[in-house]
Design a protein around this motif. Structure first.
Motif, short mmCIF file in Angstrom:
data_model
loop_
_atom_site.label_atom_id
_atom_site.label_comp_id
_atom_site.label_asym_id
_atom_site.label_seq_id
_atom_site.Cartn_x
_atom_site.Cartn_y
_atom_site.Cartn_z
N LEU A 127 0.74 -1.35 -0.06
CA LEU A 127 -0.09 0.07 0.04
C LEU A 127 0.84 1.28 -0.07
O LEU A 127 0.50 2.15 -0.61
N MET A 128 1.97 1.04 0.63
CA MET A 128 2.94 2.37 0.65
C MET A 128 3.32 2.50 -0.91
O MET A 128 3.60 3.87 -1.17
N VAL A 129 3.66 1.64 -1.60
CA VAL A 129 3.92 1.96 -2.90
C VAL A 129 2.96 2.26 -3.70
O VAL A 129 2.97 3.59 -4.50
N VAL A 130 1.55 1.94 -3.56
CA VAL A 130 0.45 2.58 -4.17
C VAL A 130 0.39 3.97 -3.79
O VAL A 130 0.19 4.91 -4.52
N GLY A 131 0.57 4.32 -2.35
CA GLY A 131 0.55 5.81 -1.79
C GLY A 131 1.74 6.76 -2.46
O GLY A 131 1.36 7.68 -2.74
N ALA A 132 2.74 6.14 -3.04
CA ALA A 132 3.85 6.78 -3.61
C ALA A 132 3.44 7.05 -4.93
O ALA A 132 3.92 7.98 -5.38
N TYR A 133 2.89 6.23 -5.73
CA TYR A 133 2.45 6.51 -6.91
C TYR A 133 1.16 7.20 -7.34
O TYR A 133 1.05 7.95 -8.33
N GLY A 161 13.00 -0.12 -1.73
CA GLY A 161 13.24 0.89 -2.70
C GLY A 161 14.96 1.06 -2.43
O GLY A 161 15.41 1.37 -3.53
N LEU A 162 15.65 0.97 -1.36
CA LEU A 162 16.89 0.92 -1.35
C LEU A 162 17.68 0.03 -2.11
O LEU A 162 18.70 0.49 -2.64
N PHE A 217 9.46 4.08 -4.55
CA PHE A 217 9.48 5.52 -4.07
C PHE A 217 8.68 6.41 -4.91
O PHE A 217 8.79 6.18 -6.26
N GLN A 218 8.15 7.60 -4.39
CA GLN A 218 7.53 8.41 -5.47
C GLN A 218 8.21 8.73 -6.85
O GLN A 218 9.50 8.96 -6.61
N GLY A 219 7.65 8.77 -7.91
CA GLY A 219 8.23 9.00 -8.86
C GLY A 219 9.12 8.19 -9.59
O GLY A 219 9.92 8.32 -10.55
N GLY A 220 8.88 6.98 -9.07
CA GLY A 220 9.87 5.66 -9.71
C GLY A 220 11.34 5.77 -9.10
O GLY A 220 12.06 5.09 -9.49
N LYS A 221 11.57 6.37 -8.16
CA LYS A 221 12.86 6.79 -7.43
C LYS A 221 13.18 5.29 -6.70
O LYS A 221 12.41 4.54 -6.35
N ALA A 222 14.46 4.87 -6.95
CA ALA A 222 14.88 3.51 -6.13
C ALA A 222 16.50 3.64 -5.93
O ALA A 222 17.12 4.54 -6.85
#
Length: 178
Positions: free
Chosen positions: A15-21, A61-62, A68-73
């Motif tokens: 859900l955090m991934v969904v929230g980021a996107y 993400g790390l 992470f938001q915007g597809g950052k990783a």
């Protein structure tokens, strides 16, 4: 850990991934729904599992998965100005769970716990943003400017969503505790 705990922890990491996107770009700090899901994780899963769901999200993400938001990783996201919010989600979820675990699940108790966790999330994010901008990126910003950029545009949305999270938790907690 029980299968149910593993499943719920993984669900909140997802859900955090969904929230980021689900984000609305703004100049420096995007508007996302991650704080909402981090608050729900703490309220519904408790301190340990709520924080664990956030830690799993952070680790995904790390290691390079674009969550992470915007597809950052990747490990370089640590020096991104908004990474402090991501750290704050884990600490905030833990605090929310701790404040709620041994109390009756009233709307008032849930709201107090969630708002307290939200304050921690904002504190981590704002302070981290300040230090990265001023000392790593060499882009001087005063603390009031950072608050104007990092807190002011989002606080009303997050307070309203905190109320929604408390209402959801009040309804769902009895089922989760069974």
């Amino acid at each position: 850990m029980k299968t149910r705990d593993i499943t719920l922890t993984a669900l909140f990491a997802a859900l955090m991934v969904v929230g980021a996107y689900l984000s609305i770009p703004t100049p420096l700090v995007p508007l996302t729904f991650q704080a909402f899901f981090a608050c729900l994780a703490g309220a519904l899963l408790g301190a340990k599992l709520g924080a664990l769901s956030q830690i799993i999200y952070i680790l995904l993400g790390l290691i390079g998965i674009p969550v992470f938001q915007g597809g950052k990783a990747g490990p370089t996201t640590i020096v991104h100005p908004t990474f402090g919010y991501i750290l704050g989600f884990a600490v905030g979820a833990y605090l929310i769970g701790k404040l709620i675990e041994n109390r009756r699940a009233t709307f008032k108790n849930l709201s107090i716990g969630i708002i307290s966790g939200l304050i921690i999330m904002y504190a981590f994010g704002t302070i981290y943003f300040y230090f990265i901008m001023n000392f790593y990126m060499k882009n001087p910003m005063g603390i009031m400017k950072v608050i104007k950029v990092c807190v002011a545009p989002f606080i009303i949305k997050d307070i309203l969503l905190s109320g929604v999270a408390a209402a959801i938790a009040k309804k769902v907690l009895p089922a989760i505790k069974k």
